[in-house]
Design an enzyme around this catalytic site. Structure first.
Site, PDB file in Angstrom:
ATOM      1  N   LYS A 245     -24.805   6.437 -62.321  1.00  0.00           N
ATOM      2  CA  LYS A 245     -24.464   6.794 -60.940  1.00  0.00           C
ATOM      3  C   LYS A 245     -23.526   8.000 -60.930  1.00  0.00           C
ATOM      4  O   LYS A 245     -23.746   8.969 -60.221  1.00  0.00           O
ATOM      5  CB  LYS A 245     -23.809   5.582 -60.276  1.00  0.00           C
ATOM      6  CG  LYS A 245     -23.452   5.742 -58.841  1.00  0.00           C
ATOM      7  CD  LYS A 245     -23.030   4.390 -58.274  1.00  0.00           C
ATOM      8  CE  LYS A 245     -22.373   4.556 -56.923  1.00  0.00           C
ATOM      9  NZ  LYS A 245     -21.989   3.252 -56.348  1.00  0.00           N
TER      10      LYS A 245
ATOM     11  N   GLY B 181     -23.311  -0.396 -58.540  1.00  0.00           N
ATOM     12  CA  GLY B 181     -24.049  -0.432 -59.811  1.00  0.00           C
ATOM     13  C   GLY B 181     -24.766  -1.750 -60.040  1.00  0.00           C
ATOM     14  O   GLY B 181     -25.962  -1.781 -60.372  1.00  0.00           O
ATOM     15  N   ARG B 182     -24.064  -2.848 -59.829  1.00  0.00           N
ATOM     16  CA  ARG B 182     -24.665  -4.157 -60.128  1.00  0.00           C
ATOM     17  C   ARG B 182     -25.669  -4.600 -59.071  1.00  0.00           C
ATOM     18  O   ARG B 182     -26.266  -5.669 -59.187  1.00  0.00           O
ATOM     19  CB  ARG B 182     -23.563  -5.197 -60.323  1.00  0.00           C
ATOM     20  CG  ARG B 182     -22.572  -5.298 -59.193  1.00  0.00           C
ATOM     21  CD  ARG B 182     -21.314  -6.018 -59.655  1.00  0.00           C
ATOM     22  NE  ARG B 182     -20.280  -6.091 -58.634  1.00  0.00           N
ATOM     23  CZ  ARG B 182     -19.397  -5.117 -58.382  1.00  0.00           C
ATOM     24  NH1 ARG B 182     -19.444  -3.980 -59.057  1.00  0.00           N
ATOM     25  NH2 ARG B 182     -18.466  -5.272 -57.466  1.00  0.00           N
TER      26      ARG B 182
ATOM     27  N   LYS C 164     -10.450   1.430 -69.519  1.00  0.00           N
ATOM     28  CA  LYS C 164     -11.128   2.729 -69.696  1.00  0.00           C
ATOM     29  C   LYS C 164     -10.108   3.830 -69.906  1.00  0.00           C
ATOM     30  O   LYS C 164     -10.237   4.668 -70.800  1.00  0.00           O
ATOM     31  CB  LYS C 164     -11.906   3.070 -68.423  1.00  0.00           C
ATOM     32  CG  LYS C 164     -13.344   2.673 -68.388  1.00  0.00           C
ATOM     33  CD  LYS C 164     -13.998   3.439 -67.220  1.00  0.00           C
ATOM     34  CE  LYS C 164     -14.821   2.544 -66.346  1.00  0.00           C
ATOM     35  NZ  LYS C 164     -15.346   3.160 -65.167  1.00  0.00           N
TER      36      LYS C 164
HETATM   37  C1  G6Q Z   1     -21.279  -2.004 -61.430  1.00  0.00           C
HETATM   38  C2  G6Q Z   1     -20.189  -1.243 -62.002  1.00  0.00           C
HETATM   39  C3  G6Q Z   1     -20.424  -0.717 -63.392  1.00  0.00           C
HETATM   40  C4  G6Q Z   1     -21.251   0.557 -63.468  1.00  0.00           C
HETATM   41  C5  G6Q Z   1     -21.132   1.129 -64.888  1.00  0.00           C
HETATM   42  C6  G6Q Z   1     -21.962   2.353 -65.093  1.00  0.00           C
HETATM   43  O1  G6Q Z   1     -21.295  -2.484 -60.338  1.00  0.00           O
HETATM   44  O2  G6Q Z   1     -19.770  -0.281 -61.122  1.00  0.00           O
HETATM   45  O3  G6Q Z   1     -21.001  -1.683 -64.236  1.00  0.00           O
HETATM   46  O4  G6Q Z   1     -22.566   0.296 -63.144  1.00  0.00           O
HETATM   47  O5  G6Q Z   1     -19.782   1.396 -65.162  1.00  0.00           O
HETATM   48  O6  G6Q Z   1     -21.560   3.365 -64.230  1.00  0.00           O
HETATM   49  P1  G6Q Z   1     -22.436   4.667 -64.055  1.00  0.00           P
HETATM   50  O7  G6Q Z   1     -23.744   4.268 -63.495  1.00  0.00           O
HETATM   51  O8  G6Q Z   1     -21.656   5.555 -63.156  1.00  0.00           O
HETATM   52  O9  G6Q Z   1     -22.606   5.255 -65.439  1.00  0.00           O
END
Ligand code: G6Q
Length: 550
Positions: free
Chosen positions: A207, A269-270, A506
């Site tokens: 993302k 993301g999830r 992180k």
């Molecule tokens: C999900 C979180 C997290 C995210 C990852 C990857 O809800 O936000 O798991 O999907 O950290 O992030 P990117 O897609 O930005 O690489």
């Protein structure tokens, strides 16, 4: 916005029910009500949800529904579907439901209907998926693509990786699918070990397009492709596509934004499998089956939005989770799929549920006053039965379980399916009803062994059934859990959609990387334990056999 806490009358009324139920058993509830199994199960959108083996009564369910009303669940659902910025700590709408909205629907963000954009991306994904599947898309040397590697992590990995496993039966077997997530070089090395770069396509899914793990793996992938193409950078365009919201970073990486499939900051993301993050899934299944997956999501979206709370599968599931976690004190829950294809589903749900509801403050910043998101874990049955089920049956903690089964197998071999289903049904039965000491003794077991062979029972479970593990069924199953998580979050008054808890580690890691790599001894200013661990790793890296040692 309505928020309830442990002092709220609706909460107290529910807590009273929980207290009363502690004095009874699931077995007693069944004995008192011959219609219980029928009454406490719901069928909708292709799912059967049997929650009759929960330690719950009609009175408790009514209180839970009243609690949901008091917490404003109805209004929150509408706010989500209308694109309101319910992810308040990130000031974003939460619109994964728009990813599966039909083409004619209108869902506006800041006055702009986002549904046409969603369908435009789906259309581009479909064209690309068809090109890969038909061999029309060629690698730089003219060979068709035989392997697709998704590089992503967290929400940009778990959905596609889980969905590929879950729907592998329906996938194009002529293409190999791999998923690289971990920054551990082993993940990449093993994923490509037997692949031919000339026939491999990487989907870099991120993302933000700044995630350290994903960008590190993507750079390694680019080097791997270039090494096989005599350093010809023009080859990158035939072997890389990107899925992202960040066009600038995609371009900076060297992927043409024409080969980028976009999505939007209102997709967490999830919650992103239905977006372009599902590109590998679409390539594996084909565009039509991907539409069926979205159709399964949509069926539960509509059900969640319209069904009365006590006939509403996700709402019931969520409210029962609140009841078990916050009011009966069960702090973990197991997801036990009796289908081998669902082997990654517990891992997927771990992120969906724990990243969403592992929160300790409410929307207004005040601390919660009850336990929130349970620890979710699990393994496919029947494997788990020969491993951790001992604790489920006779341990000192009670673990509410979700049994998930398919009524018709995809691989109907011999009597496998009958044995599989029998085991799933038997486990739920054994957990709920146990085996009392008298029954054990009556079998002639010697007195000294009776306590060891007694099963206390009274351990709650849900049984969730689908007809067959189709793309549609998977979509419905996922949406059930998404909206259950939403329901829980609303009752707890927390923000299920931010992920601040992953930030600190992180940031600290970014500080430690140069401390590990520095040629000169760094000035370490962590706590004594952290300093010592850094020194150990530095010493190993620089010593004999180490990465920088000789
Ligand atoms: C999900 C979180 C997290 C995210 C990852 C990857 O809800 O936000 O798991 O999907 O950290 O992030 P990117 O897609 O930005 O690489």
């Amino acid at each position: 916005m309505a928020m309830v806490n442990a002092r709220h009358p609706a909460w107290r009324a529910t807590a009273e029910q929980a207290a009363a139920l502690r004095a009874t058993t699931i077995a007693a509830l069944f004995a008192a009500d011959s219609s219980r199994a029928e009454r406490l199960s719901v069928s909708a959108a292709g799912l059967v949800f049997d929650y009759s083996k929960q330690l719950v009564t009609t009175a408790a369910l009514d209180r839970l529904a009243a609690l949901a009303e008091a917490a404003g669940l109805r209004g929150r659902i509408e706010a989500m579907f209308h694109g309101e910025r319910i992810n308040s700590t990130e000031n974003r709408p939460v619109l994964h439901v728009a990813l599966r909205a039909p083409a004619g629907e209108v869902i506006e963000v800041d006055g702009r209907n986002v549904v046409p954009e969603v369908h435009a991306v789906l259309g581009r994904m479909a064209a690309f998926a068809r090109d890969i599947r038909s061999g029309t898309w060629r690698g730089a040397t003219g060979k068709p693509i035989r392997a697709v590697v998704n590089i992503g992590i967290g929400g940009s990995d778990l959905g596609p990786a889980m969905a590929f496993e879950a729907l592998r039966f329906h996938a194009d077997r002529g293409i190999e699918f791999r998923f690289v997530s971990n920054v551990d070089g082993t993940d990449f090395a093993e994923a490509v070990l037997d692949l031919d770069p000339r026939e491999t396509l990487f989907i870099v899914s991120s993302k933000t397009f700044t995630t350290v793990e994903t960008m590190t793996n993507a750079r390694t992938a680019r080097d791997w492709i270039l090494a096989a193409m005599d350093g010809d950078t023009a080859a990158v365009a035939r072997h890389f596509v990107a899925v992202s919201t960040n066009a600038a970073e995609v371009a900076r990486f060297g992927i043409d934004t024409a080969a980028m499939f976009g999505f939007w900051d209102w997709v967490g993301g999830r919650y992103s499998l239905g977006s372009a993050i599902g590109l590998s899934t679409m390539i594996a299944l084909g565009p039509d089956a991907f539409q069926e997956l979205l159709g399964g999501f949509r069926a539960i979206d509509e059900h969640f939005r319209t069904a009365p709370l006590l006939e509403n599968i996700p709402a019931l599931h969520g409210l029962l989770t609140v009841f078990n976690t916050s009011l009966l004190g069960h702090s973990t829950t197991a997801v036990l799929p009796y289908d081998q294809y669902l082997k990654r589903f517990p891992a997927y749900l771990q992120q969906l549920t724990m990243e969403s509801n592992g929160k300790r403050v409410r929307l207004d910043g005040t601390p919660v006053d009850c336990p929130t998101g349970p620890v979710v874990w699990g393994e496919p049955g029947t494997n788990g039965q020969h491993s951790f089920y001992q604790l489920l049956h006779q341990g000192t903690v009670v673990v509410p379980c979700d049994f998930i089964g398919c009524l018709r197998p995809l691989n109907a071999l011999g009597n496998h399916h009958a044995i599989l289903m029998a085991n799933m049904i038997a486990q739920a039965e054994a957990l709920a009803f146990g085996k009392p000491a008298e029954a054990v003794a009556a079998e002639g077991v010697t007195a000294d062994l009776v306590p060891h062979r007694t099963f206390p029972g009274n351990r709650p479970s849900n049984t969730i059934l689908v007809d067959q593990l189709t793309p549609r069924a998977l979509g419905s199953l996922i949406a059930l859990y998404e909206h259950s998580v939403f329901t829980q979050g609303v009752v707890w008054g927390i923000n299920s959609f931010d992920p601040w808890g992953v930030e600190l580690g992180k940031v600290l890691a970014q500080r430690i990387v140069p401390e590990l790599e520095s040629a000169t001894e760094p000035n370490l200013a962590h706590d004594a334990s952290t300093n010592a661990l850094i020194r150990r790793v530095r010493a190993a890296r620089r010593g004999p056999g180490g990465i920088t040692g000789s």
